[in-house]
Write a protein that holds these residues in place. Structure first.
Motif, PDB file in Angstrom:
ATOM      1  N   PHE A 361      46.550  35.607  42.464  1.00  0.00           N
ATOM      2  CA  PHE A 361      46.121  35.689  41.069  1.00  0.00           C
ATOM      3  C   PHE A 361      45.521  34.362  40.645  1.00  0.00           C
ATOM      4  CE2 PHE A 361      49.457  38.732  41.732  1.00  0.00           C
ATOM      5  CZ  PHE A 361      48.868  39.894  41.285  1.00  0.00           C
ATOM      6  N   VAL A 362      44.293  34.427  40.200  1.00  0.00           N
ATOM      7  CA  VAL A 362      43.603  33.221  39.740  1.00  0.00           C
ATOM      8  C   VAL A 362      43.519  33.300  38.223  1.00  0.00           C
ATOM      9  CG1 VAL A 362      41.460  31.887  39.825  1.00  0.00           C
ATOM     10  CG2 VAL A 362      42.294  33.080  41.877  1.00  0.00           C
ATOM     11  N   ASP A 363      44.086  32.297  37.569  1.00  0.00           N
ATOM     12  CA  ASP A 363      44.144  32.312  36.108  1.00  0.00           C
ATOM     13  C   ASP A 363      42.795  31.900  35.527  1.00  0.00           C
ATOM     14  OD1 ASP A 363      44.666  32.098  33.466  1.00  0.00           O
ATOM     15  OD2 ASP A 363      46.138  30.468  33.629  1.00  0.00           O
ATOM     16  N   ALA A 364      42.117  32.857  34.879  1.00  0.00           N
ATOM     17  CA  ALA A 364      40.781  32.564  34.342  1.00  0.00           C
ATOM     18  C   ALA A 364      40.819  32.534  32.818  1.00  0.00           C
ATOM     19  CB  ALA A 364      39.795  33.603  34.832  1.00  0.00           C
ATOM     20  N   GLY A 365      41.887  32.019  32.239  1.00  0.00           N
ATOM     21  CA  GLY A 365      41.970  32.019  30.770  1.00  0.00           C
ATOM     22  C   GLY A 365      42.405  33.391  30.310  1.00  0.00           C
ATOM     23  N   GLY A 366      41.706  34.056  29.387  1.00  0.00           N
ATOM     24  CA  GLY A 366      42.123  35.356  28.849  1.00  0.00           C
ATOM     25  C   GLY A 366      42.506  36.381  29.898  1.00  0.00           C
ATOM     26  N   ALA A 367      41.759  36.487  30.976  1.00  0.00           N
ATOM     27  CA  ALA A 367      42.060  37.489  32.003  1.00  0.00           C
ATOM     28  C   ALA A 367      42.360  36.786  33.323  1.00  0.00           C
ATOM     29  CB  ALA A 367      40.898  38.459  32.152  1.00  0.00           C
ATOM     30  N   THR A 368      42.699  37.594  34.292  1.00  0.00           N
ATOM     31  CA  THR A 368      43.070  37.062  35.600  1.00  0.00           C
ATOM     32  C   THR A 368      42.109  37.621  36.639  1.00  0.00           C
ATOM     33  OG1 THR A 368      45.378  37.032  34.901  1.00  0.00           O
ATOM     34  CG2 THR A 368      44.985  36.950  37.261  1.00  0.00           C
ATOM     35  N   LEU A 369      41.845  36.836  37.668  1.00  0.00           N
ATOM     36  CA  LEU A 369      41.114  37.374  38.810  1.00  0.00           C
ATOM     37  C   LEU A 369      42.155  37.705  39.870  1.00  0.00           C
ATOM     38  CD1 LEU A 369      38.223  34.742  38.974  1.00  0.00           C
ATOM     39  CD2 LEU A 369      38.255  36.946  37.789  1.00  0.00           C
ATOM     40  N   GLU A 370      42.120  38.932  40.360  1.00  0.00           N
ATOM     41  CA  GLU A 370      43.088  39.338  41.379  1.00  0.00           C
ATOM     42  C   GLU A 370      42.343  39.467  42.711  1.00  0.00           C
ATOM     43  OE1 GLU A 370      46.024  42.692  40.683  1.00  0.00           O
ATOM     44  OE2 GLU A 370      44.811  43.546  42.290  1.00  0.00           O
ATOM     45  N   LEU A 371      42.743  38.648  43.648  1.00  0.00           N
ATOM     46  CA  LEU A 371      42.104  38.696  44.956  1.00  0.00           C
ATOM     47  C   LEU A 371      42.933  39.617  45.836  1.00  0.00           C
ATOM     48  CD1 LEU A 371      41.461  34.861  45.240  1.00  0.00           C
ATOM     49  CD2 LEU A 371      39.902  36.636  44.400  1.00  0.00           C
ATOM     50  N   VAL A 372      42.316  40.689  46.333  1.00  0.00           N
ATOM     51  CA  VAL A 372      43.039  41.688  47.128  1.00  0.00           C
ATOM     52  C   VAL A 372      42.628  41.528  48.593  1.00  0.00           C
ATOM     53  CG1 VAL A 372      43.645  44.124  47.312  1.00  0.00           C
ATOM     54  CG2 VAL A 372      42.769  43.225  45.139  1.00  0.00           C
ATOM     55  N   GLU A 373      43.637  41.181  49.390  1.00  0.00           N
ATOM     56  CA  GLU A 373      43.364  40.935  50.806  1.00  0.00           C
ATOM     57  C   GLU A 373      44.210  41.899  51.622  1.00  0.00           C
ATOM     58  OE1 GLU A 373      43.490  36.588  52.407  1.00  0.00           O
ATOM     59  OE2 GLU A 373      45.288  37.612  53.099  1.00  0.00           O
ATOM     60  N   PRO A 374      43.612  42.681  52.512  1.00  0.00           N
ATOM     61  CA  PRO A 374      44.439  43.627  53.271  1.00  0.00           C
ATOM     62  C   PRO A 374      45.352  42.911  54.264  1.00  0.00           C
ATOM     63  CG  PRO A 374      42.156  43.680  54.033  1.00  0.00           C
ATOM     64  CD  PRO A 374      42.184  42.749  52.865  1.00  0.00           C
ATOM     65  N   THR A 375      46.563  43.442  54.445  1.00  0.00           N
ATOM     66  CA  THR A 375      47.474  42.857  55.434  1.00  0.00           C
ATOM     67  C   THR A 375      47.586  43.761  56.658  1.00  0.00           C
ATOM     68  OG1 THR A 375      49.320  43.895  54.298  1.00  0.00           O
ATOM     69  CG2 THR A 375      48.875  41.591  53.778  1.00  0.00           C
ATOM     70  N   ALA A 376      46.928  44.920  56.621  1.00  0.00           N
ATOM     71  CA  ALA A 376      46.959  45.845  57.760  1.00  0.00           C
ATOM     72  C   ALA A 376      45.635  46.578  57.795  1.00  0.00           C
ATOM     73  CB  ALA A 376      48.104  46.839  57.596  1.00  0.00           C
ATOM     74  N   PRO A 377      45.184  46.982  58.966  1.00  0.00           N
ATOM     75  CA  PRO A 377      43.873  47.627  59.059  1.00  0.00           C
ATOM     76  C   PRO A 377      43.799  48.954  58.303  1.00  0.00           C
ATOM     77  CG  PRO A 377      44.964  47.506  61.219  1.00  0.00           C
ATOM     78  CD  PRO A 377      45.829  46.770  60.267  1.00  0.00           C
ATOM     79  N   GLU A 378      44.982  49.612  58.092  1.00  0.00           N
ATOM     80  CA  GLU A 378      44.927  50.905  57.393  1.00  0.00           C
ATOM     81  C   GLU A 378      44.996  50.760  55.872  1.00  0.00           C
ATOM     82  OE1 GLU A 378      47.267  49.840  59.389  1.00  0.00           O
ATOM     83  OE2 GLU A 378      49.291  50.491  58.823  1.00  0.00           O
ATOM     84  N   ALA A 379      45.029  49.528  55.386  1.00  0.00           N
ATOM     85  CA  ALA A 379      45.036  49.322  53.932  1.00  0.00           C
ATOM     86  C   ALA A 379      43.723  49.832  53.336  1.00  0.00           C
ATOM     87  CB  ALA A 379      45.196  47.836  53.615  1.00  0.00           C
ATOM     88  N   PRO A 380      43.814  50.546  52.190  1.00  0.00           N
ATOM     89  CA  PRO A 380      42.580  51.092  51.611  1.00  0.00           C
ATOM     90  C   PRO A 380      41.499  50.031  51.433  1.00  0.00           C
ATOM     91  CG  PRO A 380      44.495  51.933  50.448  1.00  0.00           C
ATOM     92  CD  PRO A 380      45.002  50.912  51.435  1.00  0.00           C
TER      93      PRO A 380
END
Ligand SMILES: Nc1nc2c(ncn2[C@@H]2O[C@H](COP(=O)(O)OP(=O)(O)OP(=O)(O)O)[C@@H](O)[C@H]2O)c(=O)[nH]1
Ligand SMILES: [Mg+2]
Length: 458
Positions: A361-380
């Motif tokens: 989670f990157v705090d960008a002031g009012g909202a947040t940036l959520e970085l989604v990184e897969p931990t398994a190849p079958e992750a959507p």
């Protein structure tokens, strides 16, 4: 020259105008409602007698004789018959025509059967409104006859100025059976068909029932009268008793009329509000869809009603939802954290693993940036990355109650990837809308975890 308006003719007691006015009311035509508005100021003078009892008790015959008796004293009478359930209603209406003949030459009497249209609640209201028409037309006494079966009919009689419950000789078991429904509304009991065997027993069992109740000094204890409607025996006494009751209760009549007004007002508000929901709040066919969802146990009637209500009372859009975060699919979250820090001075907290993903989670002031990184190849998100590379993935909006928000959206036909809310990061609950319902975007709803006072219980 144009005919005078219906309201004026009605107030002048033109029988054709009265009949027309009652038809408008029966049809629930808007003109009927407007007419009531015009004539209501002329009402409140009539005395309203409600007569109820089991089918075939002789109510109509009794009402007919009572009408004749009242006419002897010079007062005018309007009669309304309500019979929505009796299999004999066709016959009853025929009977009413026959009775009408008896008073055909008398313009001081108006008799009308109320047709069964729509649901019983509607019939009860239209009957009450037909009584308003007769009142405005100047009839001194209005008699409403109903078969005491439905609650709404009982209400009509209960809120009359005087309620008469008619019974007939029998085993006495009837008293027990009727007790729960109409017995407690009686101001006066009438044992009709007193020419038949068992009238005394019937009267005695009513008295027994009455003696079980607590009566204080000022109370009106309902008298038990006997009549033979077919010969008019006892009818003079019955009318005298009605007059006694009227004199005794003149102080409380306002209360009963207020109850009558309340009952009518609630009925109309309920009807109009429902109409508003169907016409202005719900999309065409939506009501049926909600029913389907209740049938499929996807929601319940309380939840559905709550979300419809929220929309109806202008609680804003389906969900009041501020932007919570923007989700970005990334193959290497660390690289992006460094980039946001270097370029824009944004800070981040510890990564969190949820399901098959690592979230930063990157705090960008009012909202947040959520970085989604897969931990398994079958992750959507892994499939998404394979197709699109690092890219904007989803938008997340915050809602106070995710179940309610989902229900409200589903009620509008919105499809979800998650049929039920599931666990998200930081103890939140989340659900994704299906892109087909969101213009091709992936939209997430999030109900943040409730901050608990006790530490250690997230
Ligand atoms: N023996 C006798 N018969 C009566 C008396 N009063 C009414 N009847 C008869 O009972 C039958 C039913 O009378 P109605 O006046 O139609 O009864 P009701 O209670 O209005 O019937 P519904 O409106 O169909 O529920 C008729 O055949 C009447 O003639 C009475 O006092 N004695
Ligand atoms: Mg009848």
């Amino acid at each position: 020259m144009a005919a005078p308006p219906l309201a004026d003719r009605l107030l002048a007691r033109d029988p054709r105008a009265i009949a027309r006015a009652i038809s408008l009311i029966e049809d629930e035509a808007p003109e009927g409602a407007r007419l009531i508005g015009r004539i209501f100021g002329h009402t409140g003078r009539a005395y309203l007698i409600g007569v109820t009892g089991p089918p075939g008790a002789g109510k109509s015959t009794l009402v007919d004789r009572l009408t004749a008796e009242i006419r002897k004293g010079g007062r005018t009478v309007g009669v309304l018959c309500v019979d929505p359930t009796s299999p004999y209603s066709g016959g009853a209406i025929l009977g009413d025509r026959v009775r009408m003949q008896a008073h055909a030459e008398d313009d001081g009497v108006f008799i009308r059967s109320m047709a069964t249209r729509g649901h019983l609640g509607g019939l009860a209201r239209t009957t009450a409104e037909a009584a308003i028409v007769l009142d405005a037309a100047g009839y001194d006494v209005i008699i409403i006859e109903t078969v005491g079966v439905g609650q709404d009919e009982v209400d009509i009689v209960r809120t009359a100025d005087v309620s008469i419950v008619t019974l007939v000789p029998g085993t006495g078991d009837e008293v027990q059976a009727l007790k729960a429904g109409i017995m407690e509304i009686a101001d006066i009991f009438v044992v009709n068909k007193a020419d038949r065997e068992g009238a005394d027993r019937m009267a005695a069992s009513i008295e027994t029932m009455l003696s079980l109740e607590q009566w204080s000094d000022g109370d009106w204890r309902p008298p038990v009268m006997r009549t033979v409607a077919t010969t008019s025996a006892g009818v003079t006494d019955l009318l005298a008793m009605i007059e006694t009751f009227r004199a005794r209760t003149s102080a409380e009549i306002g209360e009963r009329r207020r109850a009558r007004a309340e009952w009518r007002l609630r009925e109309v508000l309920g009807r109009d509000f429902m109409q508003h929901l169907e016409q202005s709040v719900l999309a065409p066919g939506e009501f049926e869809q909600i029913l389907d969802r209740i049938a499929a146990r996807e929601t319940d009637h309380y939840t559905a009603a709550t979300s419809v209500m929220a929309r109806a009372v202008g609680a804003g859009p389906v969900v009041a939802a501020p932007l919570d975060h923007v989700g970005i699919a990334v193959a290497d979250a660390g690289a992006f954290v460094r980039m946001f820090g270097d370029l824009l001075g944004l800070s981040t907290d510890e990564p969190e693993v949820v399901g098959l993903h690592r979230l930063r989670f990157v705090d960008a002031g009012g909202a947040t940036l959520e970085l989604v990184e897969p931990t398994a190849p079958e992750a959507p998100v892994a499939k998404f990355l394979a197709k699109r590379g690092d890219a904007l993935h989803h938008l997340c909006f915050r809602v106070a109650d995710i179940t309610q928000a989902m229900d409200a959206l589903k009620a509008r036909g919105v499809k979800f990837i998650d049929e039920q809310p599931r666990k998200g990061a930081h103890g939140s609950q989340i659900a994704f809308l299906h892109p087909s319902s969101a213009g091709g975007l992936l939209i997430e709803l999030k109900q943040p975890a409730v901050a608990r006072a006790e530490p250690g219980h997230p």
